[in-house]
Design a protein around this motif. Structure first.
Motif, PDB file in Angstrom:
ATOM      1  N   VAL A   8      14.408   0.197 -21.062  1.00 39.12           N
ATOM      2  CA  VAL A   8      13.629  -0.198 -19.624  1.00 39.12           C
ATOM      3  C   VAL A   8      12.298   0.307 -19.364  1.00 39.12           C
ATOM      4  N   ALA A   9      12.266   1.684 -19.596  1.00 35.65           N
ATOM      5  CA  ALA A   9      10.945   2.248 -19.490  1.00 35.65           C
ATOM      6  C   ALA A   9       9.810   1.632 -20.317  1.00 35.65           C
ATOM      7  N   ARG A  10      10.220   1.303 -21.444  1.00 40.22           N
ATOM      8  CA  ARG A  10       9.210   0.741 -22.549  1.00 40.22           C
ATOM      9  C   ARG A  10       8.841  -0.513 -21.948  1.00 40.22           C
ATOM     10  N   ILE A  11       9.583  -1.431 -21.298  1.00 38.70           N
ATOM     11  CA  ILE A  11       9.183  -2.843 -20.841  1.00 38.70           C
ATOM     12  C   ILE A  11       8.314  -2.537 -19.758  1.00 38.70           C
ATOM     13  N   LEU A  12       8.918  -1.771 -18.719  1.00 37.08           N
ATOM     14  CA  LEU A  12       8.113  -1.554 -17.680  1.00 37.08           C
ATOM     15  C   LEU A  12       6.548  -1.007 -17.818  1.00 37.08           C
ATOM     16  N   PHE A  13       6.667   0.187 -18.719  1.00 34.35           N
ATOM     17  CA  PHE A  13       5.245   0.542 -19.096  1.00 34.35           C
ATOM     18  C   PHE A  13       4.527  -0.593 -19.815  1.00 34.35           C
ATOM     19  N   ILE A 128      -6.448  -5.239  -5.026  1.00 36.50           N
ATOM     20  CA  ILE A 128      -5.856  -3.998  -4.357  1.00 36.50           C
ATOM     21  C   ILE A 128      -4.172  -4.566  -4.533  1.00 36.50           C
ATOM     22  N   THR A 129      -4.000  -5.784  -4.124  1.00 42.83           N
ATOM     23  CA  THR A 129      -2.647  -6.172  -4.299  1.00 42.83           C
ATOM     24  C   THR A 129      -2.033  -6.104  -5.766  1.00 42.83           C
ATOM     25  N   ALA A 130      -2.522  -6.730  -6.552  1.00 41.06           N
ATOM     26  CA  ALA A 130      -2.448  -6.506  -8.013  1.00 41.06           C
ATOM     27  C   ALA A 130      -2.150  -5.086  -8.249  1.00 41.06           C
ATOM     28  N   PHE A 131      -3.170  -4.063  -8.008  1.00 43.40           N
ATOM     29  CA  PHE A 131      -2.931  -2.728  -8.445  1.00 43.40           C
ATOM     30  C   PHE A 131      -1.779  -1.945  -7.839  1.00 43.40           C
ATOM     31  N   SER A 132      -1.340  -2.327  -6.476  1.00 41.95           N
ATOM     32  CA  SER A 132      -0.335  -1.972  -5.898  1.00 41.95           C
ATOM     33  C   SER A 132       1.088  -2.628  -6.686  1.00 41.95           C
ATOM     34  N   VAL A 133       0.967  -3.686  -7.003  1.00 43.01           N
ATOM     35  CA  VAL A 133       2.293  -4.039  -7.660  1.00 43.01           C
ATOM     36  C   VAL A 133       2.178  -3.070  -9.051  1.00 43.01           C
ATOM     37  N   GLN A 134       0.992  -2.947  -9.795  1.00 44.90           N
ATOM     38  CA  GLN A 134       1.234  -2.358 -11.016  1.00 44.90           C
ATOM     39  C   GLN A 134       1.708  -0.820 -10.682  1.00 44.90           C
ATOM     40  N   LEU A 135       1.372  -0.245  -9.650  1.00 41.26           N
ATOM     41  CA  LEU A 135       1.763   1.181  -9.429  1.00 41.26           C
ATOM     42  C   LEU A 135       3.090   1.158  -9.093  1.00 41.26           C
ATOM     43  N   ILE A 137       5.358  -0.799 -10.513  1.00 38.45           N
ATOM     44  CA  ILE A 137       5.960  -0.979 -11.962  1.00 38.45           C
ATOM     45  C   ILE A 137       5.844   0.466 -12.528  1.00 38.45           C
ATOM     46  N   TRP A 138       4.635   1.213 -12.501  1.00 40.16           N
ATOM     47  CA  TRP A 138       4.710   2.367 -12.778  1.00 40.16           C
ATOM     48  C   TRP A 138       5.696   3.350 -12.589  1.00 40.16           C
ATOM     49  N   VAL A 139       5.725   3.617 -11.090  1.00 43.38           N
ATOM     50  CA  VAL A 139       6.757   4.297 -10.724  1.00 43.38           C
ATOM     51  C   VAL A 139       8.212   3.818 -11.228  1.00 43.38           C
ATOM     52  N   ALA A 140       8.604   2.723 -11.377  1.00 47.25           N
ATOM     53  CA  ALA A 140       9.821   2.268 -11.904  1.00 47.25           C
ATOM     54  C   ALA A 140       9.929   2.734 -13.325  1.00 47.25           C
TER      55      ALA A 140
END
Length: 148
Positions: A8-13, A128-135, A137-140
């Protein structure tokens, strides 16, 4: 049946890495940025340099994430750190805009869009929206790595 937190971590990263390594090619290597005739040639040089750097770091990150072998968790942490650097730098640039006179978008670039959730009002900036979504995903991905 077991749950593989590292998968899961690999997929999210991977998704997080593609956000800065592939999405920037699509979003920035076009008439809104790299070939924008209203930008100075030197500004276009810097955005192409940024895009190429992100692609290189993204390829390194994907190798760290998926290459088989020892130190898999440690390599995931390194990929997470690389992503954190890219996304933190973005948000530092956003917060520092008043200092250097920056803007999140240009008149001939990607325009803000209507809030997609009715409880929010106003317009949202694309970057800002796209990078917030990516953040998120990074936390997950980091959470899955810690659980693994």
């Amino acid at each position: 049946m077991s749950f593989d937190h590292l998968l899961v971590a690999r997929i999210l990263f991977t998704l997080m890495t593609l956000g800065y390594a592939a999405a920037t090619v699509i979003a920035d290597f076009n008439k809104t940025h790299a070939t924008n005739p209203q930008w100075t040639p030197h500004a276009r040089f810097h955005v192409v340099w940024q895009i190429c750097s992100y692609v290189g770091f993204g390829l390194l990150s994907l190798a760290l994430i998926w290459w088989p072998g020892p130190l898999a968790i440690e390599r995931l942490y390194l990929a997470a750190i690389m992503g954190a650097i890219v996304y933190a730098a973005f948000f530092v640039a956003v917060l520092a805009m008043p200092i250097y006179g920056g803007r999140a978008y240009d008149a001939n670039g990607y325009q803000p869009f209507a809030a997609p959730v009715p409880i929010f009002t106003g317009r949202w900036d694309v970057n800002i929206t796209a990078f917030s979504v990516q953040l998120v995903i990074w936390v997950a991905g980091l959470t899955a790595t810690l659980a693994g």
